[in-house]
Write a protein that holds these residues in place. Structure first.
Motif, PDB file in Angstrom:
ATOM      1  N   ARG A 169      11.880   6.361 -12.102  1.00  0.00           N
ATOM      2  CA  ARG A 169      12.446   7.268 -12.948  1.00  0.00           C
ATOM      3  C   ARG A 169      11.746   7.679 -14.033  1.00  0.00           C
ATOM      4  O   ARG A 169      11.315   6.770 -14.671  1.00  0.00           O
ATOM      5  N   VAL A 170      11.277   8.840 -14.304  1.00  0.00           N
ATOM      6  CA  VAL A 170      10.687   9.124 -15.463  1.00  0.00           C
ATOM      7  C   VAL A 170      11.185   8.522 -16.769  1.00  0.00           C
ATOM      8  O   VAL A 170      10.826   8.226 -17.860  1.00  0.00           O
ATOM      9  N   ASP A 171      12.585   9.055 -16.780  1.00  0.00           N
ATOM     10  CA  ASP A 171      13.640   8.504 -17.623  1.00  0.00           C
ATOM     11  C   ASP A 171      14.962   8.561 -17.177  1.00  0.00           C
ATOM     12  O   ASP A 171      15.115   8.669 -16.024  1.00  0.00           O
ATOM     13  N   GLU A 172      16.022   7.912 -17.998  1.00  0.00           N
ATOM     14  CA  GLU A 172      17.478   7.487 -17.562  1.00  0.00           C
ATOM     15  C   GLU A 172      17.948   8.980 -16.946  1.00  0.00           C
ATOM     16  O   GLU A 172      18.807   8.885 -15.966  1.00  0.00           O
ATOM     17  N   ALA A 173      17.555  10.011 -17.578  1.00  0.00           N
ATOM     18  CA  ALA A 173      18.119  11.336 -17.059  1.00  0.00           C
ATOM     19  C   ALA A 173      17.726  12.082 -15.940  1.00  0.00           C
ATOM     20  O   ALA A 173      18.238  12.804 -15.252  1.00  0.00           O
ATOM     21  N   SER A 174      16.314  11.406 -15.560  1.00  0.00           N
ATOM     22  CA  SER A 174      15.690  11.932 -14.143  1.00  0.00           C
ATOM     23  C   SER A 174      16.315  11.242 -12.788  1.00  0.00           C
ATOM     24  O   SER A 174      16.506  10.196 -12.801  1.00  0.00           O
ATOM     25  N   PRO A 175      15.874  12.057 -11.867  1.00  0.00           N
ATOM     26  CA  PRO A 175      16.419  11.470 -10.399  1.00  0.00           C
ATOM     27  C   PRO A 175      15.498  10.626  -9.908  1.00  0.00           C
ATOM     28  O   PRO A 175      14.351  10.475 -10.392  1.00  0.00           O
ATOM     29  N   GLU A 176      15.793   9.569  -9.223  1.00  0.00           N
ATOM     30  CA  GLU A 176      14.867   8.807  -8.627  1.00  0.00           C
ATOM     31  C   GLU A 176      14.150   9.224  -7.730  1.00  0.00           C
ATOM     32  O   GLU A 176      14.397  10.046  -6.989  1.00  0.00           O
ATOM     33  N   THR A 177      12.887   8.895  -7.548  1.00  0.00           N
ATOM     34  CA  THR A 177      11.565   9.551  -6.793  1.00  0.00           C
ATOM     35  C   THR A 177      10.915   8.457  -6.429  1.00  0.00           C
ATOM     36  O   THR A 177      10.522   7.496  -7.003  1.00  0.00           O
ATOM     37  N   LYS A 178      10.167   8.820  -5.037  1.00  0.00           N
ATOM     38  CA  LYS A 178       9.025   7.680  -4.559  1.00  0.00           C
ATOM     39  C   LYS A 178       7.747   7.868  -5.280  1.00  0.00           C
ATOM     40  O   LYS A 178       7.535   9.083  -5.724  1.00  0.00           O
ATOM     41  N   LEU A 179       7.062   6.913  -5.244  1.00  0.00           N
ATOM     42  CA  LEU A 179       5.716   6.906  -5.892  1.00  0.00           C
ATOM     43  C   LEU A 179       4.839   8.160  -4.913  1.00  0.00           C
ATOM     44  O   LEU A 179       5.209   8.115  -3.789  1.00  0.00           O
ATOM     45  N   PRO A 180       3.945   8.677  -5.657  1.00  0.00           N
ATOM     46  CA  PRO A 180       3.149   9.634  -4.784  1.00  0.00           C
ATOM     47  C   PRO A 180       2.023   9.043  -4.027  1.00  0.00           C
ATOM     48  O   PRO A 180       1.020   9.023  -4.413  1.00  0.00           O
ATOM     49  N   VAL A 181       2.658   8.457  -2.850  1.00  0.00           N
ATOM     50  CA  VAL A 181       1.684   7.804  -2.143  1.00  0.00           C
ATOM     51  C   VAL A 181       1.134   8.572  -1.027  1.00  0.00           C
ATOM     52  O   VAL A 181       1.720   9.278  -0.339  1.00  0.00           O
ATOM     53  N   ARG A 182      -0.305   8.534  -0.786  1.00  0.00           N
ATOM     54  CA  ARG A 182      -0.822   9.315   0.200  1.00  0.00           C
ATOM     55  C   ARG A 182      -1.798   8.715   1.251  1.00  0.00           C
ATOM     56  O   ARG A 182      -2.301   9.479   2.118  1.00  0.00           O
ATOM     57  N   SER A 183      -1.886   7.279   1.226  1.00  0.00           N
ATOM     58  CA  SER A 183      -2.719   6.726   2.351  1.00  0.00           C
ATOM     59  C   SER A 183      -2.263   5.355   2.584  1.00  0.00           C
ATOM     60  O   SER A 183      -1.404   4.890   1.612  1.00  0.00           O
ATOM     61  N   MET A 184      -2.856   4.789   3.384  1.00  0.00           N
ATOM     62  CA  MET A 184      -2.506   3.282   3.726  1.00  0.00           C
ATOM     63  C   MET A 184      -3.646   2.655   4.019  1.00  0.00           C
ATOM     64  O   MET A 184      -4.077   2.389   4.969  1.00  0.00           O
ATOM     65  N   PRO A 185      -4.258   2.048   2.932  1.00  0.00           N
ATOM     66  CA  PRO A 185      -5.429   1.189   3.056  1.00  0.00           C
ATOM     67  C   PRO A 185      -5.162  -0.115   3.435  1.00  0.00           C
ATOM     68  O   PRO A 185      -3.938  -0.702   3.328  1.00  0.00           O
ATOM     69  N   VAL A 186      -6.082  -0.771   4.388  1.00  0.00           N
ATOM     70  CA  VAL A 186      -5.850  -2.075   4.867  1.00  0.00           C
ATOM     71  C   VAL A 186      -7.149  -2.847   4.638  1.00  0.00           C
ATOM     72  O   VAL A 186      -8.242  -2.359   5.219  1.00  0.00           O
ATOM     73  N   SER A 187      -7.082  -4.058   4.175  1.00  0.00           N
ATOM     74  CA  SER A 187      -8.189  -4.802   4.213  1.00  0.00           C
ATOM     75  C   SER A 187      -8.439  -5.927   5.351  1.00  0.00           C
ATOM     76  O   SER A 187      -7.404  -6.300   5.633  1.00  0.00           O
ATOM     77  N   VAL A 188      -9.528  -6.186   5.618  1.00  0.00           N
ATOM     78  CA  VAL A 188      -9.836  -7.342   6.647  1.00  0.00           C
ATOM     79  C   VAL A 188     -10.782  -8.328   5.931  1.00  0.00           C
ATOM     80  O   VAL A 188     -11.958  -7.705   5.826  1.00  0.00           O
ATOM     81  N   THR A 189     -10.592  -9.373   6.041  1.00  0.00           N
ATOM     82  CA  THR A 189     -11.522 -10.376   5.523  1.00  0.00           C
ATOM     83  C   THR A 189     -12.051 -11.244   6.435  1.00  0.00           C
ATOM     84  O   THR A 189     -11.287 -11.843   7.181  1.00  0.00           O
ATOM     85  N   MET A 190     -13.206 -11.543   6.571  1.00  0.00           N
ATOM     86  CA  MET A 190     -14.056 -12.278   7.363  1.00  0.00           C
ATOM     87  C   MET A 190     -14.831 -13.630   6.816  1.00  0.00           C
ATOM     88  O   MET A 190     -15.452 -13.224   5.853  1.00  0.00           O
ATOM     89  N   ALA A 191     -14.910 -14.548   7.299  1.00  0.00           N
ATOM     90  CA  ALA A 191     -15.679 -15.505   6.457  1.00  0.00           C
ATOM     91  C   ALA A 191     -16.653 -16.040   7.945  1.00  0.00           C
ATOM     92  O   ALA A 191     -16.684 -15.803   8.763  1.00  0.00           O
ATOM     93  N   LYS A 192     -18.138 -16.250   7.152  1.00  0.00           N
ATOM     94  CA  LYS A 192     -19.077 -16.611   8.026  1.00  0.00           C
ATOM     95  C   LYS A 192     -19.241 -18.188   8.064  1.00  0.00           C
ATOM     96  O   LYS A 192     -19.423 -18.838   7.062  1.00  0.00           O
ATOM     97  N   ILE A 193     -18.966 -18.738   9.398  1.00  0.00           N
ATOM     98  CA  ILE A 193     -19.170 -19.942   9.399  1.00  0.00           C
ATOM     99  C   ILE A 193     -20.181 -20.469  10.629  1.00  0.00           C
ATOM    100  O   ILE A 193     -20.018 -19.801  11.740  1.00  0.00           O
ATOM    101  N   ASP A 194     -21.378 -21.104  10.306  1.00  0.00           N
ATOM    102  CA  ASP A 194     -22.327 -21.233  11.222  1.00  0.00           C
ATOM    103  C   ASP A 194     -22.902 -19.970  12.095  1.00  0.00           C
ATOM    104  O   ASP A 194     -22.987 -19.810  13.177  1.00  0.00           O
ATOM    105  N   ASP A 195     -22.956 -19.020  11.344  1.00  0.00           N
ATOM    106  CA  ASP A 195     -23.504 -17.590  11.545  1.00  0.00           C
ATOM    107  C   ASP A 195     -22.625 -17.008  12.433  1.00  0.00           C
ATOM    108  O   ASP A 195     -22.762 -15.786  12.900  1.00  0.00           O
TER     109      ASP A 195
END
Length: 261
Positions: A169-195
């Motif tokens: 809410r912007v303030d107590e008198a304002s309506p509840e709203t969702k965050l302005p989300v517009r993408s869905m990033p995903v990370s993938v982590t890789m470890a190097k073991i013996d090449d």
């Protein structure tokens, strides 16, 4: 891998992990590009504005989102603010200690934050209430509850889920709203073991690795962030392989997150 977690793996276990990799598999029988079993619970904290619990293998993290008004940065007067913090709780791993954020937790927070920020996941301009005076600040707090490897991806999953379900809410008198989300990033982590590159390294594989690569993609197929960790190096072919692997695996993770939210 947190530096204070090194030096625990026995030579026998190291030899076994290397042997399995030569056979094209891993100590826990996973394929090289296979993630551990994951479970994500959105809205895990009922009173939080946004939250998520992530269980990746035995790694467990809890993410909470709080949104409140404040002043913008002078160089971005028309944009809201995103701030990310990671705390490694002492109960999560024997060598974790209480106190202010250490070098490792700061690095994890920065890698997660960069992936979210560079993907333009949140439309920060829509969080501006009064240019130069009042904007909404999004606080993302991540608690590591149990550490068994790959904190970057577990934290990213939690943050993405929590932000997608967060309201404010912007303030107590304002309506509840969702965050302005517009993408869905995903990370993938890789470890190097013996090449060899392995996705979603557990704590033992992290101790075996000499280099780490994290690639963050959005659903449009664009790389939004890359981060190398540890002292080892990657060849150009390994980087290309890692990018290809991360896109394929990341798409599967994204579909799972869409299902749970």
């Amino acid at each position: 891998m947190p530096k204070d977690a090194s030096g625990i793996l026995s030579e026998i276990k190291k030899g076994y992990i290397s042997k399995k990799l030569k056979e094209g598999t891993r100590a826990d029988q996973r394929k090289l590009d296979e993630f551990r079993t994951m479970r994500i619970e959105p809205n895990f904290i009922p009173r939080a504005q946004g939250s998520a619990f992530v269980n990746l293998g035995k790694t467990k993290v809890l993410v909470g989102v709080k949104v409140e008004s404040g002043e913008p940065f002078p160089d971005t007067p028309n944009q809201g603010v995103l701030t990310t913090n990671v705390e490694m709780l002492p109960m999560a791993f024997p060598t974790f200690e209480p106190g202010p954020p250490n070098e490792e937790s700061i690095e994890i927070a920065r890698v997660v934050d960069r992936g979210i920020r560079e993907s333009k996941m949140i439309d920060l301009e829509k969080l501006c209430v009064e240019p130069g005076k009042k904007v909404m600040i999004v606080f993302v707090d991540i608690d590591v509850l149990d550490y068994d490897g790959n904190l970057i991806d577990a934290c990213t999953m939690g943050v993405v889920t929590a932000l997608h379900t967060a309201t404010y809410r912007v303030d107590e008198a304002s309506p509840e709203t969702k965050l302005p989300v517009r993408s869905m990033p995903v990370s993938v982590t890789m470890a190097k073991i013996d090449d060899e590159l392995v996705c979603d390294p557990d704590v033992e594989e992290e101790q075996m690795s000499d280099a780490r690569l994290t690639v963050t993609f959005t659903e449009d197929g664009h790389i939004r962030a890359m981060q190398k960790g540890n002292s080892g190096s990657f060849s150009m072919d390994q980087i290309k392989k890692g990018i290809d692997m991360s896109e394929v695996v990341g798409n599967k993770i994204r579909e799972y997150i869409k299902q749970v939210i």
